[in-house]
Design an enzyme around this catalytic site. Sequence first.
Site, PDB file in Angstrom:
ATOM      1  N   TYR A 492      40.391   5.182 -47.051  1.00  0.00           N
ATOM      2  CA  TYR A 492      41.251   3.982 -47.008  1.00  0.00           C
ATOM      3  C   TYR A 492      41.169   3.333 -45.631  1.00  0.00           C
ATOM      4  O   TYR A 492      40.640   2.268 -45.467  1.00  0.00           O
ATOM      5  CB  TYR A 492      42.690   4.361 -47.368  1.00  0.00           C
ATOM      6  N   SER A 572      41.895  -1.140 -52.909  1.00  0.00           N
ATOM      7  CA  SER A 572      42.637  -2.112 -52.122  1.00  0.00           C
ATOM      8  C   SER A 572      41.954  -2.285 -50.764  1.00  0.00           C
ATOM      9  O   SER A 572      40.796  -2.699 -50.701  1.00  0.00           O
ATOM     10  CB  SER A 572      44.095  -1.661 -51.988  1.00  0.00           C
ATOM     11  N   ASP A 655      46.799  -8.408 -61.241  1.00  0.00           N
ATOM     12  CA  ASP A 655      46.918  -7.955 -59.856  1.00  0.00           C
ATOM     13  C   ASP A 655      47.332  -9.133 -58.988  1.00  0.00           C
ATOM     14  O   ASP A 655      46.520 -10.006 -58.677  1.00  0.00           O
ATOM     15  CB  ASP A 655      45.592  -7.371 -59.362  1.00  0.00           C
ATOM     16  N   HIS A 690      47.881  -3.976 -59.565  1.00  0.00           N
ATOM     17  CA  HIS A 690      47.234  -3.344 -58.421  1.00  0.00           C
ATOM     18  C   HIS A 690      47.166  -1.829 -58.562  1.00  0.00           C
ATOM     19  O   HIS A 690      46.440  -1.171 -57.822  1.00  0.00           O
ATOM     20  CB  HIS A 690      47.984  -3.726 -57.146  1.00  0.00           C
TER      21      HIS A 690
END
Length: 739
Positions: A492, A572, A655, A690
């Site tokens: 991430y 994301s 989303d 999302h």
Amino acid sequence: MKAGSLRGVAAILLSGLFSGVATPIWAGPMTDITYPETRRDTVVETHFGEQIADPYRWLEDDVRHAPEVSDWVSRENAVTATYLSTLPQRERFQRRIRAFMDYERFGIPVKGGGNYFYTRNTGLQNQAQLFVRSGLNGTPRLLLDPNAWARDGATALDSWEPSQKGRYLLYSVQDGGSDWRILRVLDVKSGKPLEDEIRWAKFTTLAWVGEEGFLYSRFPAPEEGAAFQSLNYNQAVYFHRIGTSQDADELVYATPDVPDLGHVAEVTQDGRLALITSHVGTDARYEVRVIDLSKRKRAGWKAVPLVTGFTDDWKLVEGAGRKLWYVTNKDAPRYRLVGIDLDAPSPQWNQIVAEREDILERAGIVGDRLILNYMRDAASHAEILALDGSAATTLSLNGIGTASGFRGRPGDPETFYAFTSFNCPASIYRMDLATGTTTPFATPKMCYDPGAYVVEQRFFTSKDGTRVPMFIVRSRAVARAKQPVPTLLYGYGGFDVSLTPGFSATRMAWLEAGGAFAMANLRGGGEYGRAWHDAGRRENKQNVFDDFIAAGEFLVKEGIAKRDGLAIQGGSNGGLLVGAVVNQRPDLFAAAVAQVGVMDMLRFDRFTAGRYWTDDYGRPDQEADFKVLRAYSPYHNIREGAHYPAILVTTADTDDRVVPGHSFKYTAALQHADLGDKPRLIRIETRAGHGSGKPTDKAIEEGADILAFVAQWTGLKLPAETSVAQAGGAMGGSAGAKP
């Protein structure tokens, strides 16, 4: 700062602008793929002297209101579904994910009056149900069943909060994965819903003011048809009185002169004080104002500044009377515990627990104890202290994992917490604060033996010499064999988010099949405090990509991952990570899965919550930031002529956090470019957002598609399938706002 090639996108986007010819490729031994025809427009803009082409801007239009985009989505989904259906591993993975997910699981109990509220999923329910018990050992009673709210299971119970005496339950409803919430109230005794309903709440806390009403945050109602794309400005805090309409709600706090600011409310457990926390973006830099609720009838909603300047993180621990406790990184990058007495002649913050080497993630006051939750190298441990910070007792946890919860009120005799790791689902424990005794509240029955899997933590060296931690999970059989296997690497690296150990049925299906899983704790996250976050954002963002590439190289060098069998995954901000490193090192990876990613770094701030992300990414309209963003933006740095790994992009039509146009444009550019003979596909979920609130059925389908795709391109050979009973037997028992 090093970045991917800037020539690729110029070659793609500044030549053949009118080309819309479908591009056939050979996708391995399974099938031919012909990508859908995608119109290319002549949109070219000049940014700081550079011409930037954007031929797929039309794909930014909302799929719900743009027939051409909707048609493109249908055609892309048809191609992807056809390809995925041919993968021999898909059905097997679907069965095994379902088996690993089929166990009874509970949420951490929350007390309201004498009632205990908690969620429970029998295993394969699309949504967890909410139950209440009168007393710890009372008979469970079903309060809310979200599975009855929508035929497709895509309407979810989001957050919930009982009133202090347990008379009411305030809860938020999420539909189709959207960030918008509807707030409703339930009478706990009768189980009947009240008529109260709040619309256009988003990024809100739920804070009761006695039993008379609650504080919440909402935005102005968006224009017709713009709910899922328009920017979010002018968030305000309101008070809703039970039994009244939303139109009668009282404005508590707003900053119309500074529409960028967001505001959320909390109320101390004794109901004396309300705290309004304001933020500019996603950075943990806040201002705090305090409202004395005991003076509300004569003074109104008077918010007195407590912390000003938007310079530091402030996390409310608790309040008692006019005393407050906070966890903060002010003058302590790894956080410390401080307190203040608002009735003192000259109120000052006093240190209670000093900064340590470990990160102080959160704290709570339960009974007459402080419970501090620390993180060391991305794994949890907890300590119990007296209110003055003395007499520490370490709470034993079962190995490398993540502890959460520890919620309660001053005076409570108990607290509850959860513990999970990569190889075991969350177990819920009750701790008696008087004796320190911990007993299980709910432990899962599993279809496998957790001891058959090994969780390790290794450290690798990034490009600039920085030491970075990584978790590696394998079956004991794979670890003993000491042979490289297909490996899935996850990352991430942003927004001060710490990646910690946690259970995933999809990952377990991958591990059972003989693969390895790795999770790298990249810079940009919060694993080591403020400096670690700062080292991976804005002008330092390339460090995140360098860390992820170094993680992949380490896995190959150490003989964990096959040289031609390394796959990467991220969602994301992690989807951005995947897109960027694929552009920079396409040779390193066999497959890549980019989920709900931020792919156009020059326009991310123009939709919904995107404007908040400038804290981590910078501002595209400022030249210095633009140059950094332009250098790594996945959409703008695709390397024409390079041999790319197999790529699966995933997104969803609802989303409204990272709008699907990011993934649409990125995929269209991938499919247009000459990148070799491996597939570049997109999977677009309907009635999903999302990620949160996704029904179990959809999660299983998506997981099976991803694993089958990764297995196909990393060469994972599935072992003979075993039944659930053969896979390890039952273990344990069961009881009672960033991109």
